[in-house]
Design an enzyme around this catalytic site. Sequence first.
Site, PDB file in Angstrom:
ATOM      1  N   CYS A 183      -4.348  -4.628  13.474  1.00  0.00           N
ATOM      2  CA  CYS A 183      -3.599  -3.923  14.521  1.00  0.00           C
ATOM      3  C   CYS A 183      -4.371  -2.808  15.227  1.00  0.00           C
ATOM      4  O   CYS A 183      -4.520  -2.852  16.446  1.00  0.00           O
ATOM      5  CB  CYS A 183      -2.312  -3.354  13.935  1.00  0.00           C
TER       6      CYS A 183
HETATM    7  P1  NAD Z   1      -0.137 -13.724  12.720  1.00  0.00           P
HETATM    8  O1  NAD Z   1      -1.316 -14.182  13.470  1.00  0.00           O
HETATM    9  O2  NAD Z   1      -0.249 -13.444  11.256  1.00  0.00           O
HETATM   10  O3  NAD Z   1       1.056 -14.765  12.914  1.00  0.00           O
HETATM   11  C1  NAD Z   1       1.398 -15.344  14.123  1.00  0.00           C
HETATM   12  C2  NAD Z   1       2.027 -16.688  13.827  1.00  0.00           C
HETATM   13  O4  NAD Z   1       2.561 -17.233  15.027  1.00  0.00           O
HETATM   14  C3  NAD Z   1       1.034 -17.724  13.296  1.00  0.00           C
HETATM   15  O5  NAD Z   1       1.520 -18.272  12.090  1.00  0.00           O
HETATM   16  C4  NAD Z   1       0.960 -18.776  14.402  1.00  0.00           C
HETATM   17  O6  NAD Z   1       0.744 -20.090  13.916  1.00  0.00           O
HETATM   18  C5  NAD Z   1       2.338 -18.636  15.008  1.00  0.00           C
HETATM   19  N1  NAD Z   1       2.449 -19.140  16.386  1.00  0.00           N
HETATM   20  C6  NAD Z   1       1.593 -18.991  17.418  1.00  0.00           C
HETATM   21  N2  NAD Z   1       2.078 -19.584  18.525  1.00  0.00           N
HETATM   22  C7  NAD Z   1       3.270 -20.120  18.194  1.00  0.00           C
HETATM   23  C8  NAD Z   1       4.253 -20.858  18.895  1.00  0.00           C
HETATM   24  N3  NAD Z   1       4.102 -21.171  20.188  1.00  0.00           N
HETATM   25  N4  NAD Z   1       5.351 -21.252  18.241  1.00  0.00           N
HETATM   26  C9  NAD Z   1       5.507 -20.968  16.928  1.00  0.00           C
HETATM   27  N5  NAD Z   1       4.614 -20.259  16.201  1.00  0.00           N
HETATM   28  C10 NAD Z   1       3.511 -19.839  16.824  1.00  0.00           C
HETATM   29  O7  NAD Z   1       0.382 -12.441  13.490  1.00  0.00           O
HETATM   30  P2  NAD Z   1       1.039 -11.121  12.853  1.00  0.00           P
HETATM   31  O8  NAD Z   1       0.005 -10.311  12.185  1.00  0.00           O
HETATM   32  O9  NAD Z   1       2.276 -11.491  12.115  1.00  0.00           O
HETATM   33  O10 NAD Z   1       1.437 -10.352  14.197  1.00  0.00           O
HETATM   34  C11 NAD Z   1       2.448 -10.839  15.068  1.00  0.00           C
HETATM   35  C12 NAD Z   1       2.660  -9.816  16.159  1.00  0.00           C
HETATM   36  O11 NAD Z   1       3.167  -8.610  15.591  1.00  0.00           O
HETATM   37  C13 NAD Z   1       1.381  -9.412  16.913  1.00  0.00           C
HETATM   38  O12 NAD Z   1       1.701  -9.125  18.245  1.00  0.00           O
HETATM   39  C14 NAD Z   1       0.961  -8.137  16.209  1.00  0.00           C
HETATM   40  O13 NAD Z   1       0.199  -7.300  17.035  1.00  0.00           O
HETATM   41  C15 NAD Z   1       2.299  -7.520  15.873  1.00  0.00           C
HETATM   42  N6  NAD Z   1       2.277  -6.655  14.692  1.00  0.00           N
HETATM   43  C16 NAD Z   1       1.566  -7.010  13.600  1.00  0.00           C
HETATM   44  C17 NAD Z   1       1.583  -6.188  12.473  1.00  0.00           C
HETATM   45  C18 NAD Z   1       0.760  -6.536  11.252  1.00  0.00           C
HETATM   46  O14 NAD Z   1       0.611  -5.659  10.396  1.00  0.00           O
HETATM   47  N7  NAD Z   1       0.251  -7.743  11.117  1.00  0.00           N
HETATM   48  C19 NAD Z   1       2.348  -5.011  12.468  1.00  0.00           C
HETATM   49  C20 NAD Z   1       3.098  -4.705  13.606  1.00  0.00           C
HETATM   50  C21 NAD Z   1       3.060  -5.532  14.720  1.00  0.00           C
END
Ligand code: NAD
Length: 457
Positions: free
Chosen positions: A273
């Site tokens: 992040c």
């Molecule tokens: P991630 O990459 O771990 O997970 C994203 C998931 O979405 C993946 O499993 C991917 O296969 C799936 N995906 C992609 N396109 C898709 C679609 N069209 N339909 C269905 N599934 C789909 O991401 P994350 O770390 O969980 O982060 C998600 C969001 O939250 C990001 O914008 C991130 O910046 C934000 N965020 C993350 C955190 C963190 O600590 N990881 C904390 C706060 C906010």
Amino acid sequence: MKKENRGNEVTVVGLGYVGLSLAVCLANRGFRVVGCDLDSEKVERINRGKPPIYEPHLKNFLHNSLKKGFRAFASIVPSYINFIAVGTPCDERGKVDLSQVQKASEELGYSITKRNGYSLVVVKSTVPPGTTENVVKRAIETLSGKKFGEEVGLVMNPEFLREGSSIEDTLNPDRVIIGEYDKRSGDTLLKLYRIFYSGKMPQFLRTNIVNAELIKYANNAFLATKVSFINMIANLCQKIPAANVDVVAKGIGMDRRIGKQFLRAGPGWSGSCLPKDTRALKSIFSDAGVESPVLDGAIRMNELQPLKVLELIKTSLGTLKGKRVAVLGLSFKPNTDDVRDSVSIKLIKLLVEKGAEVCAYDPVAIENAKMTVQNQNNVHGRIHFASSVGAALEDADCCVVVTEWEEFGRLDAKDFSRMRNNLVVDTRRILNSSDFDGVKLISVGVGSMDTFAKGEN
Ligand code: NAD
């Protein structure tokens, strides 16, 4: 006719760190949850009760959720409330890749065509200002043919969880930000959260969509700046005999205006992040034609910090050519297997560039690290992975502790005695055994009198 009372029907699109944590927490608290992810292997694992990521408590929560009827699908099954939690990676220049958001919105739009009644779309992904209205709303409106405000509602509801405690943070957030398209959208989501948190509703802020989008970026930029600040102080402490950044940070943190969190000096902030969100915010500033000297400074400081660690090693070890360095910790923080933008991997690259052979160990992140480095020719072949701390330390000339895993804090002189040379660089100041005889211990942010108290100078 059946009364529409579907407030407990939820779809979560994207089952990564954010989406899966949210889905299992909702399911555990009695919501009827459907998870959707286009990665069919991930979907299959989830349905078999095997979390695709490492997070404390996630396995139990997932098992419980499956018992309560939670299921994951490789295509979108819409519900009354639909969270979008897909990834928003960002390139080196700070341009956010919105293709996952675009695709998920289109698929969601298409799938809700068949739903009767009202549907709410909630954007959890971190997105630049304007995205929720211009990308998500537009795609859903076009593909569903439904009218926003009447048939579809929209909220930008940023997520603030920390990896390593994602379940705990999902259940007990500091606050909930509701960036609403209209009152009905905000009311609908608030109603869900009031049930979810039952008697312990966190403080919340209702605002417009663009403020919610900005709050997330500003929040992460502030945290990153706080860490960069204490890292700058740590580098000063390092040069002042008897100074210790932890004590300085404790004193600063006692001031309620500052607070004690995010004042842990180290090798630089990293992870999925802070690096991407600060880069993205810098580019948002630049697109808006507004200067961002504080943010630029925080980022610059963070680029320098791994070099400072390298300098500490080189000062004591001389040339790194042919030297064997044990790197303890690959994930960007403890209790997660996430190595995205991990400072440990950055440091490994620097060490290898200087001619070192690296042997790395991490309790859970080795597989992810292997995948990350396998396509990098400059590192591939010069980094080996050990199955234990002991194996990593065997015959090493230097050991660098990068991640604050609890087991590393329990190491003592006996563990380090299997090294060829006795140099240990503790970037997190977690080595706290009183027995470091024969070890040359250098702690980042600790001035030289303390630094060499147990070893030769
Ligand atoms: P991630 O990459 O771990 O997970 C994203 C998931 O979405 C993946 O499993 C991917 O296969 C799936 N995906 C992609 N396109 C898709 C679609 N069209 N339909 C269905 N599934 C789909 O991401 P994350 O770390 O969980 O982060 C998600 C969001 O939250 C990001 O914008 C991130 O910046 C934000 N965020 C993350 C955190 C963190 O600590 N990881 C904390 C706060 C906010």
